[in-house]
Design a protein around this motif. Structure first.
Motif, PDB file in Angstrom:
ATOM      1  N   GLN A  80      -6.625 133.261 -24.812  1.00 25.24           N
ATOM      2  CA  GLN A  80      -6.820 133.905 -25.885  1.00 25.24           C
ATOM      3  C   GLN A  80      -6.280 132.921 -27.065  1.00 25.24           C
ATOM      4  O   GLN A  80      -6.604 132.725 -28.129  1.00 25.24           O
ATOM      5  CB  GLN A  80      -6.636 135.453 -26.191  1.00 25.24           C
ATOM      6  CG  GLN A  80      -6.995 136.066 -27.618  1.00 25.24           C
ATOM      7  CD  GLN A  80      -7.094 137.477 -27.339  1.00 25.24           C
ATOM      8  OE1 GLN A  80      -6.703 138.184 -26.564  1.00 25.24           O
ATOM      9  NE2 GLN A  80      -6.683 138.151 -28.620  1.00 25.24           N
ATOM     10  N   SER A  91     -12.759 133.981 -25.875  1.00 24.89           N
ATOM     11  CA  SER A  91     -12.050 133.486 -25.046  1.00 24.89           C
ATOM     12  C   SER A  91     -12.600 133.800 -23.528  1.00 24.89           C
ATOM     13  O   SER A  91     -12.754 132.963 -22.701  1.00 24.89           O
ATOM     14  CB  SER A  91     -10.487 133.842 -25.010  1.00 24.89           C
ATOM     15  OG  SER A  91     -10.227 135.221 -24.958  1.00 24.89           O
ATOM     16  N   CYS A 119      -8.093 129.751 -27.472  1.00 26.74           N
ATOM     17  CA  CYS A 119      -9.374 129.918 -27.989  1.00 26.74           C
ATOM     18  C   CYS A 119      -9.304 130.148 -29.652  1.00 26.74           C
ATOM     19  O   CYS A 119      -9.945 129.408 -30.594  1.00 26.74           O
ATOM     20  CB  CYS A 119      -9.982 131.090 -27.549  1.00 26.74           C
ATOM     21  SG  CYS A 119     -11.521 131.657 -28.639  1.00 26.74           S
ATOM     22  N   LEU A 120      -8.003 130.848 -29.996  1.00 27.09           N
ATOM     23  CA  LEU A 120      -7.592 131.069 -31.246  1.00 27.09           C
ATOM     24  C   LEU A 120      -7.524 129.617 -32.163  1.00 27.09           C
ATOM     25  O   LEU A 120      -7.869 129.549 -33.139  1.00 27.09           O
ATOM     26  CB  LEU A 120      -6.710 132.046 -31.612  1.00 27.09           C
ATOM     27  CG  LEU A 120      -7.125 133.518 -31.981  1.00 27.09           C
ATOM     28  CD1 LEU A 120      -6.110 134.355 -31.904  1.00 27.09           C
ATOM     29  CD2 LEU A 120      -7.897 133.721 -32.968  1.00 27.09           C
ATOM     30  N   THR A 171     -14.527 139.104 -31.249  1.00 27.00           N
ATOM     31  CA  THR A 171     -13.133 139.081 -31.393  1.00 27.00           C
ATOM     32  C   THR A 171     -12.696 137.863 -30.470  1.00 27.00           C
ATOM     33  O   THR A 171     -13.553 137.186 -29.816  1.00 27.00           O
ATOM     34  CB  THR A 171     -12.471 140.431 -30.549  1.00 27.00           C
ATOM     35  OG1 THR A 171     -13.010 140.203 -29.199  1.00 27.00           O
ATOM     36  CG2 THR A 171     -13.074 141.508 -31.512  1.00 27.00           C
ATOM     37  N   SER A 172     -11.464 137.597 -30.565  1.00 30.22           N
ATOM     38  CA  SER A 172     -11.048 136.099 -29.922  1.00 30.22           C
ATOM     39  C   SER A 172     -10.990 136.437 -28.590  1.00 30.22           C
ATOM     40  O   SER A 172     -11.184 135.734 -27.834  1.00 30.22           O
ATOM     41  CB  SER A 172      -9.657 135.691 -30.611  1.00 30.22           C
ATOM     42  OG  SER A 172      -8.631 136.997 -30.432  1.00 30.22           O
ATOM     43  N   TRP A 223     -10.522 127.643 -32.787  1.00 28.02           N
ATOM     44  CA  TRP A 223     -11.164 128.364 -33.815  1.00 28.02           C
ATOM     45  C   TRP A 223     -10.723 128.156 -35.203  1.00 28.02           C
ATOM     46  O   TRP A 223     -11.426 127.674 -36.145  1.00 28.02           O
ATOM     47  CB  TRP A 223     -11.227 129.919 -33.485  1.00 28.02           C
ATOM     48  CG  TRP A 223     -12.166 130.609 -34.079  1.00 28.02           C
ATOM     49  CD1 TRP A 223     -12.617 130.592 -35.363  1.00 28.02           C
ATOM     50  CD2 TRP A 223     -12.618 132.066 -33.833  1.00 28.02           C
ATOM     51  NE1 TRP A 223     -13.588 131.503 -35.902  1.00 28.02           N
ATOM     52  CE2 TRP A 223     -13.471 132.576 -34.558  1.00 28.02           C
ATOM     53  CE3 TRP A 223     -12.372 132.925 -32.734  1.00 28.02           C
ATOM     54  CZ2 TRP A 223     -14.203 133.815 -34.764  1.00 28.02           C
ATOM     55  CZ3 TRP A 223     -13.022 134.033 -32.517  1.00 28.02           C
ATOM     56  CH2 TRP A 223     -14.061 134.557 -33.382  1.00 28.02           C
TER      57      TRP A 223
END
Length: 337
Positions: free
Chosen positions: A37, A30, A40-41, A25-26, A44
């Motif tokens: 988060q 992260s 990070c997303l 998961t994110s 990504w």
């Protein structure tokens, strides 16, 4: 010409984490990166949009699913008929048993990976392929006996000269208890092969199940070893200079200890991203990712020093991946006949 993308240290670490843990998961990613988060997303999604992340797939143990024969076929064409290459590639692309195709610079033109139910299935398929493409001069198959090294990610640190924190994928919990596969199991595996991050809700809709029993089936497939890992495919052409080599190995001594010594040596080289024991004039085939030819030659020397029985190495540089892994044809492999 492929547009290149420059990766900073954080993006390298993100890709390194995701390579063999594509379903993280994110929040988990992260935490590993020490980012928020949302940040990070954002990184990504940008890597996906830029094509650095091609897709997510599932590495399944096809030998557990069905009896099969896997063959690496080296194909050489009549040099006076270069126009025959394009229709041959199109023909191979349309055959579901052909799971990947590489164009190589070396002793043959194409490396075609084929998975069939049995020897007769392979014989009929290749006979038909050769009959449809008379410009083929040589079609030499190497039968896979055993997969020695499972893909553990590209050596991103070695390719960039940077030290990346070690990544230890969480092992899937497995059990030796029997599991009888049915049609729904096969649909799930077939779907996940090339869509490794598909949500449980989307997967359930795809295979006509409600979400809860669908998730239960996926967990059981993991526990029983049918699903080995979830892989993020990185397009190295877009982000990192590299050399991709396929090497076939001959050992001068076929004693069991020499085989064990060589396999242990292969496992210690992160540049060797996968390897198989094969039947025929060569003993192993290896997929190798290096920075350049100097890097490869240094690796070759280190490998020879570790394994005195190594007496031959035939090398072909991969120039283009024409058909990325398209998934094993599971319904075809499991049907009778």
């Amino acid at each position: 010409m492929v547009d290149t993308v420059t990766l900073d240290d954080i993006n390298l670490r993100l890709l390194d984490v995701l390579q063999t843990q594509a379903r993280l998961t994110s929040a988990q990613v992260s935490e590993h990166l020490g980012l928020s988060q949302s940040a990070c997303l954002e990184r990504w999604r940008r890597l996906e949009k830029q094509g650095v992340i091609r897709r997510y797939r599932t590495d399944i143990d096809v030998d557990r699913v069905a009896s099969n024969i896997r063959v690496f076929c080296e194909v050489s064409l009549d040099p006076d008929r270069p126009e025959a290459l394009r229709p041959l590639i199109a023909d191979c692309m349309a055959v579901p048993e052909v799971v990947s195709i590489y164009r190589n610079d070396g002793p043959y033109h194409l490396l075609v990976s084929v998975v069939c139910r049995n020897v007769r299935h392979y014989h009929d398929l290749t006979d038909a392929l050769i009959a449809r493409n008379p410009a083929i001069l040589r079609f030499s198959g190497h039968v896979v006996l055993h997969r020695i090294k499972v893909f553990q990610g590209y050596p991103l640190g070695l390719l960039t000269g940077k030290t990346l924190p070690p990544v230890t994928p969480a092992p899937l919990q497995t059990t030796q208890a029997p599991l009888r596969l049915d049609g729904l199991h096969l649909k799930i595996l077939t779907t996940l092969q090339t869509e490794g991050r598909l949500s449980n809700l989307a997967l359930a809709e795809r295979v006509a199940l409600s979400p809860s029993p669908c998730l239960e089936r996926v967990k059981r497939l993991e526990q029983h070893g049918y699903i080995a890992q979830y892989v993020t495919e990185i397009d190295l052409e877009r982000c990192l200079p590299h050399l991709y080599v396929m090497a076939e190995v001959s050992l001068g001594n076929h004693g069991i200890e020499e085989f064990r010594r060589f396999e242990a040596a292969m496992a210690s080289f992160p540049e060797i991203i996968s390897s198989y024991k094969i039947a025929g004039p060569f003993d192993y085939t290896m997929d190798i990712i290096c920075r350049d030819w100097d890097h490869f030659r240094a690796l070759e020397q280190r490998l020879a020093a570790l394994c005195p029985a190594l007496c031959g190495l035939r090398v072909a540089e991969v120039k283009q991946r024409l058909k990325h892994f398209a998934g094993f044809p599971l319904p075809m492999l499991t049907q009778p006949g």
